[in-house]
Motif scaffolding. Structure first.
Motif, short mmCIF file in Angstrom:
data_model
loop_
_atom_site.label_atom_id
_atom_site.label_comp_id
_atom_site.label_asym_id
_atom_site.label_seq_id
_atom_site.Cartn_x
_atom_site.Cartn_y
_atom_site.Cartn_z
N ARG A 95 0.84 -1.19 0.00
CA ARG A 95 0.00 0.00 0.00
C ARG A 95 0.88 1.24 0.00
NH1 ARG A 95 -2.38 0.26 6.21
NH2 ARG A 95 -0.38 0.60 7.27
N GLY A 96 0.24 2.40 -0.16
CA GLY A 96 0.94 3.68 -0.06
C GLY A 96 2.13 3.81 -0.97
N ALA A 120 6.04 -0.35 -6.48
CA ALA A 120 5.82 -1.62 -7.17
C ALA A 120 5.16 -1.40 -8.53
CB ALA A 120 4.96 -2.54 -6.30
N GLN A 121 4.16 -0.53 -8.57
CA GLN A 121 3.47 -0.25 -9.83
C GLN A 121 4.40 0.40 -10.85
OE1 GLN A 121 0.31 2.01 -8.08
NE2 GLN A 121 -1.04 0.24 -7.82
N ARG A 176 9.66 -7.75 -13.30
CA ARG A 176 8.86 -8.71 -12.54
C ARG A 176 9.02 -8.33 -11.07
NH1 ARG A 176 11.34 -14.17 -14.76
NH2 ARG A 176 13.18 -12.81 -14.81
N VAL A 177 7.91 -8.20 -10.37
CA VAL A 177 7.92 -7.57 -9.04
C VAL A 177 7.34 -8.52 -8.00
CG1 VAL A 177 7.08 -5.64 -7.66
CG2 VAL A 177 7.70 -5.28 -10.07
N VAL A 178 8.07 -8.61 -6.89
CA VAL A 178 7.59 -9.34 -5.71
C VAL A 178 7.52 -8.35 -4.56
CG1 VAL A 178 7.98 -11.26 -4.12
CG2 VAL A 178 8.71 -11.45 -6.52
N VAL A 179 6.36 -8.28 -3.92
CA VAL A 179 6.20 -7.41 -2.75
C VAL A 179 6.03 -8.26 -1.51
CG1 VAL A 179 5.17 -5.56 -4.12
CG2 VAL A 179 3.69 -7.22 -2.98
N CYS A 180 6.50 -7.75 -0.39
CA CYS A 180 6.37 -8.48 0.87
C CYS A 180 5.91 -7.56 1.98
CB CYS A 180 7.67 -9.18 1.24
SG CYS A 180 9.01 -8.07 1.72
N ALA A 181 5.21 -8.14 2.92
CA ALA A 181 4.75 -7.44 4.11
C ALA A 181 4.22 -8.52 5.04
CB ALA A 181 3.66 -6.43 3.78
N ARG A 182 3.88 -8.11 6.25
CA ARG A 182 3.35 -9.11 7.19
C ARG A 182 1.92 -9.52 6.81
NH1 ARG A 182 3.98 -7.04 13.14
NH2 ARG A 182 3.58 -5.02 12.16
N ARG A 183 1.16 -8.57 6.24
CA ARG A 183 -0.22 -8.85 5.87
C ARG A 183 -0.43 -8.64 4.39
NH1 ARG A 183 -0.28 -6.32 10.77
NH2 ARG A 183 -0.27 -4.28 9.78
N PRO A 233 -2.13 -7.41 0.80
CA PRO A 233 -2.73 -6.11 0.45
C PRO A 233 -4.25 -6.18 0.46
CG PRO A 233 -1.90 -7.21 -1.51
CD PRO A 233 -1.45 -8.04 -0.35
N GLU A 234 -4.89 -5.09 0.86
CA GLU A 234 -6.35 -5.02 0.80
C GLU A 234 -6.82 -5.00 -0.65
OE1 GLU A 234 -7.67 -1.71 3.09
OE2 GLU A 234 -6.83 -2.47 4.99
N VAL A 235 -6.03 -4.35 -1.49
CA VAL A 235 -6.32 -4.33 -2.93
C VAL A 235 -5.14 -4.98 -3.64
CG1 VAL A 235 -6.78 -2.88 -4.94
CG2 VAL A 235 -7.61 -2.17 -2.68
N PRO A 236 -5.32 -6.15 -4.25
CA PRO A 236 -4.21 -6.84 -4.91
C PRO A 236 -3.55 -5.98 -5.99
CG PRO A 236 -6.12 -8.28 -4.72
CD PRO A 236 -6.58 -6.91 -4.33
N LEU A 237 -2.23 -6.09 -6.09
CA LEU A 237 -1.50 -5.34 -7.10
C LEU A 237 -1.42 -6.18 -8.37
CD1 LEU A 237 1.45 -3.93 -4.97
CD2 LEU A 237 -0.45 -2.64 -5.95
#
Length: 280
Positions: A15-16, A22-23, A31-38, A40-44
């Motif tokens: 997010r944010g 990422a976008q 090719r993009v990999v994103v990480c976080a503990r939770r 995304p509310e809106v998939p990228l």
């Protein structure tokens, strides 16, 4: 596109600012990999999400090893994950401030060390996401400002130690408009008022940060390492300029003389425009 075939990992990329970065990498062909503990509310669209707790060194190393194995390479690590609640120093225990430093300084170091071998093999780069809070006093977020100042120092040392195989740079961000802006600046009127304090007249958008990150990761920045790129719309107008009274009468008289001269020459439009600009 300039990052075709490249693989990028963006921490905190759900997010944010992280989502904007990422976008931007996706638009550039990576090719993009994103990480976080939770999640995304809106998939990228187009980006892979992997749940990771960046405070756990073994898990971070396993995550980055897996990305490099599955995609065949790792070209860019964007250390974006971070943040802080508003907390005055005397209102929080040392442990709370230490957690802020851990998230904003130690976890980027952890991720960078885990990615090093993969980045070296690809001739890749690291982009740290810094803050103007590391350049000026940050009341209410002192531990965060200290961590961000340390992050820039860390990046400069990495750039020397890891050259020439890995480039390391920092984006130093000012105020960015995200879905959480209302918590910091209030309603739309408040956000607009804050934006007017920036020389470029607005807060940054996450895409502005993303475009700068893509540049630092691209071949166009091949000779840039150990640098801090300011992405803050020109910074902040010094408060003393509005508070000072020195020569104010002279300046007002000169402005009045110019306006009178414009009227005398019949240039009413210029005079009115100038007055409006001054008042706004």
């Amino acid at each position: 596109m300039e990052l075709d075939g490249r693989v990028a990992v963006v921490t905190g990329g759900t997010r944010g600012v992280g989502a904007g970065i990422a976008q931007a990498f996706l638009r550039a062909g990576a090719r993009v990999v994103v990480c976080a503990r939770r999640p995304p509310e809106v998939p990228l669209d187009g980006a892979e999400f992997v749940p990771v707790d960046l405070r756990e060194a073994e898990g971070v190393a396993g995550f980055l090893d897996d990305v490099a194995a599955r995609y065949g390479r790792l070209d860019t690590l964007v250390n974006n994950a971070g943040g802080t609640p508003h907390r005055l120093l005397a209102d929080g225990a040392v442990a709370r401030h230490a957690r802020v430093v851990e998230l904003n300084l130690v976890t980027p170091l952890t991720a960078s060390l885990a990615a090093y071998d993969h980045l070296r093999a690809a001739g890749g780069s690291i982009v740290m996401i810094g803050s103007v809070s590391g350049h000026r006093p940050s009341p209410g977020s002192a531990a965060y400002g200290a961590a961000k100042a340390g992050l820039e120092s860390l990046a400069r040392s990495m750039a020397v130690e890891w050259a020439p195989e890995v480039r390391v740079n920092t984006l130093v961000l000012g105020m960015v408009r995200t879905e959480l802006s209302g918590l910091h600046y209030g309603d739309e009127e408040g956000i607009a008022a804050v934006g007017r304090t920036v020389p470029l007249g607005r807060l940054a958008e996450p895409s502005d940060v993303g475009d700068a990150a893509v540049f630092l990761a691209s071949a166009r920045a091949a000779y840039i390492s150990g640098a801090s790129l300011l992405v803050h719309g020109g910074g902040e107008r010094p408060a003393f300029l509005d508070a000072a009274t020195v020569n104010r009468e002279t300046a007002d008289k000169q402005a009045g003389d110019r306006q009178a001269g414009d009227m005398e020459t019949g240039d009413m439009e210029t005079s009115i425009t100038g007055t409006v600009d001054k008042e706004t």
